[in-house]
Write an enzyme that holds these catalytic residues in place. Structure first.
Site, PDB file in Angstrom:
ATOM      1  N   ASP A 179       0.847  -1.186   0.000  1.00  0.00           N
ATOM      2  CA  ASP A 179       0.000   0.000   0.000  1.00  0.00           C
ATOM      3  C   ASP A 179       0.888   1.243   0.000  1.00  0.00           C
ATOM      4  O   ASP A 179       1.887   1.314   0.726  1.00  0.00           O
ATOM      5  CB  ASP A 179      -0.925  -0.010   1.233  1.00  0.00           C
ATOM      6  CG  ASP A 179      -2.088   0.957   1.079  1.00  0.00           C
ATOM      7  OD1 ASP A 179      -3.229   0.489   0.964  1.00  0.00           O
ATOM      8  OD2 ASP A 179      -1.844   2.188   1.070  1.00  0.00           O
ATOM      9  N   ILE A 180       0.502   2.228  -0.782  1.00  0.00           N
ATOM     10  CA  ILE A 180       1.305   3.453  -0.917  1.00  0.00           C
ATOM     11  C   ILE A 180       1.245   4.294   0.365  1.00  0.00           C
ATOM     12  O   ILE A 180       2.116   5.148   0.587  1.00  0.00           O
ATOM     13  CB  ILE A 180       0.802   4.256  -2.147  1.00  0.00           C
ATOM     14  CG1 ILE A 180       1.881   5.155  -2.699  1.00  0.00           C
ATOM     15  CG2 ILE A 180      -0.473   5.026  -1.840  1.00  0.00           C
ATOM     16  CD1 ILE A 180       1.539   5.741  -4.064  1.00  0.00           C
TER      17      ILE A 180
ATOM     18  N   ASN B 149     -12.681  -3.304   2.715  1.00  0.00           N
ATOM     19  CA  ASN B 149     -13.590  -2.166   2.824  1.00  0.00           C
ATOM     20  C   ASN B 149     -14.580  -2.248   1.662  1.00  0.00           C
ATOM     21  O   ASN B 149     -14.165  -2.422   0.505  1.00  0.00           O
ATOM     22  CB  ASN B 149     -12.813  -0.848   2.755  1.00  0.00           C
ATOM     23  CG  ASN B 149     -11.907  -0.659   3.954  1.00  0.00           C
ATOM     24  OD1 ASN B 149     -12.221  -1.102   5.050  1.00  0.00           O
ATOM     25  ND2 ASN B 149     -10.762  -0.013   3.753  1.00  0.00           N
TER      26      ASN B 149
ATOM     27  N   HIS C  75      -6.892  -5.864   2.106  1.00  0.00           N
ATOM     28  CA  HIS C  75      -5.757  -5.289   2.831  1.00  0.00           C
ATOM     29  C   HIS C  75      -5.248  -6.387   3.765  1.00  0.00           C
ATOM     30  O   HIS C  75      -6.028  -6.952   4.548  1.00  0.00           O
ATOM     31  CB  HIS C  75      -6.206  -4.123   3.721  1.00  0.00           C
ATOM     32  CG  HIS C  75      -6.756  -2.934   2.997  1.00  0.00           C
ATOM     33  ND1 HIS C  75      -6.040  -1.763   2.838  1.00  0.00           N
ATOM     34  CD2 HIS C  75      -7.963  -2.714   2.404  1.00  0.00           C
ATOM     35  CE1 HIS C  75      -6.786  -0.870   2.188  1.00  0.00           C
ATOM     36  NE2 HIS C  75      -7.958  -1.426   1.917  1.00  0.00           N
TER      37      HIS C  75
ATOM     38  N   HIS D 238     -10.187  -5.617  -3.413  1.00  0.00           N
ATOM     39  CA  HIS D 238      -8.838  -5.779  -2.868  1.00  0.00           C
ATOM     40  C   HIS D 238      -8.926  -6.125  -1.390  1.00  0.00           C
ATOM     41  O   HIS D 238      -9.749  -5.572  -0.656  1.00  0.00           O
ATOM     42  CB  HIS D 238      -7.979  -4.525  -3.066  1.00  0.00           C
ATOM     43  CG  HIS D 238      -8.602  -3.263  -2.554  1.00  0.00           C
ATOM     44  ND1 HIS D 238      -9.569  -2.572  -3.264  1.00  0.00           N
ATOM     45  CD2 HIS D 238      -8.410  -2.558  -1.410  1.00  0.00           C
ATOM     46  CE1 HIS D 238      -9.935  -1.506  -2.579  1.00  0.00           C
ATOM     47  NE2 HIS D 238      -9.250  -1.471  -1.428  1.00  0.00           N
TER      48      HIS D 238
ATOM     49  N   GLY E 185     -15.024   3.316   3.769  1.00  0.00           N
ATOM     50  CA  GLY E 185     -13.654   3.683   3.450  1.00  0.00           C
ATOM     51  C   GLY E 185     -13.138   3.140   2.134  1.00  0.00           C
ATOM     52  O   GLY E 185     -11.957   3.314   1.821  1.00  0.00           O
ATOM     53  N   GLN E 186     -14.009   2.488   1.335  1.00  0.00           N
ATOM     54  CA  GLN E 186     -13.514   2.005   0.036  1.00  0.00           C
ATOM     55  C   GLN E 186     -13.323   3.199  -0.890  1.00  0.00           C
ATOM     56  O   GLN E 186     -14.242   4.004  -1.088  1.00  0.00           O
ATOM     57  CB  GLN E 186     -14.493   0.997  -0.590  1.00  0.00           C
ATOM     58  CG  GLN E 186     -13.907   0.353  -1.847  1.00  0.00           C
ATOM     59  CD  GLN E 186     -14.805  -0.731  -2.463  1.00  0.00           C
ATOM     60  OE1 GLN E 186     -15.931  -0.948  -2.004  1.00  0.00           O
ATOM     61  NE2 GLN E 186     -14.299  -1.379  -3.482  1.00  0.00           N
TER      62      GLN E 186
HETATM   63  P1  AMP Z   1      -9.618   1.288   0.072  1.00  0.00           P
HETATM   64  O1  AMP Z   1      -9.613   2.650   0.696  1.00  0.00           O
HETATM   65  O2  AMP Z   1     -10.050   0.163   0.939  1.00  0.00           O
HETATM   66  O3  AMP Z   1     -10.373   1.318  -1.263  1.00  0.00           O
HETATM   67  O4  AMP Z   1      -8.111   0.947  -0.261  1.00  0.00           O
HETATM   68  C1  AMP Z   1      -7.403   1.559  -1.305  1.00  0.00           C
HETATM   69  C2  AMP Z   1      -5.968   1.577  -0.882  1.00  0.00           C
HETATM   70  O5  AMP Z   1      -5.181   1.803  -2.036  1.00  0.00           O
HETATM   71  C3  AMP Z   1      -5.607   2.683   0.116  1.00  0.00           C
HETATM   72  O6  AMP Z   1      -5.129   2.084   1.325  1.00  0.00           O
HETATM   73  C4  AMP Z   1      -4.534   3.495  -0.608  1.00  0.00           C
HETATM   74  O7  AMP Z   1      -3.498   3.928   0.257  1.00  0.00           O
HETATM   75  C5  AMP Z   1      -4.031   2.503  -1.634  1.00  0.00           C
HETATM   76  N1  AMP Z   1      -3.457   3.073  -2.843  1.00  0.00           N
HETATM   77  C6  AMP Z   1      -3.931   4.114  -3.560  1.00  0.00           C
HETATM   78  N2  AMP Z   1      -3.144   4.328  -4.647  1.00  0.00           N
HETATM   79  C7  AMP Z   1      -2.161   3.395  -4.594  1.00  0.00           C
HETATM   80  C8  AMP Z   1      -1.039   3.090  -5.428  1.00  0.00           C
HETATM   81  N3  AMP Z   1      -0.766   3.776  -6.534  1.00  0.00           N
HETATM   82  N4  AMP Z   1      -0.226   2.065  -5.053  1.00  0.00           N
HETATM   83  C9  AMP Z   1      -0.483   1.367  -3.929  1.00  0.00           C
HETATM   84  N5  AMP Z   1      -1.525   1.586  -3.118  1.00  0.00           N
HETATM   85  C10 AMP Z   1      -2.356   2.591  -3.439  1.00  0.00           C
END
Ligand code: AMP
Ligand code: ZN
Length: 119
Positions: A35-36, A92, A107, A105, A98-99
């Protein structure tokens, strides 16, 4: 059609190699990358390479692929040495939960104490 890549989807772009990611596992059907914006020492996202908007849609549309995601989540926990004392798999689902990326995906979170109930 269910499972087809979506032009406006960030995670489809990561699968296609159009957006970079720190990949930790890559199978025929599943990709896992860091995760970024990590919320724990281990914070890995596990995604089906095919596009489904959330975990429930994935389970209905491609149950074998949903199982692949869960199996890879477990493999990552082992790879990251967080099976003991424990880790969390979170899906999520919906903006109110929080999605933010509407490509299913998991986590995988670990490496620190994880409170229950979560926020
Ligand atoms: P959610 O909020 O459950 O939809 O999770 C989306 C996740 O994607 C969040 O935790 C972000 O930090 C992560 N995210 C967004 N952009 C990127 C990216 N380019 N590379 C890796 N993770 C990312
Ligand atoms: Zn997608």
């Amino acid at each position: 059609m269910a499972g087809e890549p979506q032009a406006d989807c960030l995670f489809c772009k990561i699968v296609a190699g159009e957006v970079p990611a720190t990949v930790v596992r890559d199978t025929e059907t599943v990709l896992a990358f860091r995760d970024i914006n990590p919320q724990a020492p281990t914070h890995v996202l596990v995604i089906p390479k095919a596009h489904y908007p959330d975990a429930a849609a994935l389970a209905v549309g491609a149950p074998g692929l949903a199982a692949d995601v869960l199996r890879e989540a477990g493999e990552i926990a082992a790879q990251e040495k967080t099976v003991e004392p424990g880790y969390r798999i979170v899906f999520n689902t919906g903006a109110g939960a929080g999605q933010t990326v509407f490509h299913a995906h998991a986590h995988v979170l670990g490496g620190r104490g994880l409170e229950w109930p979560p926020g």
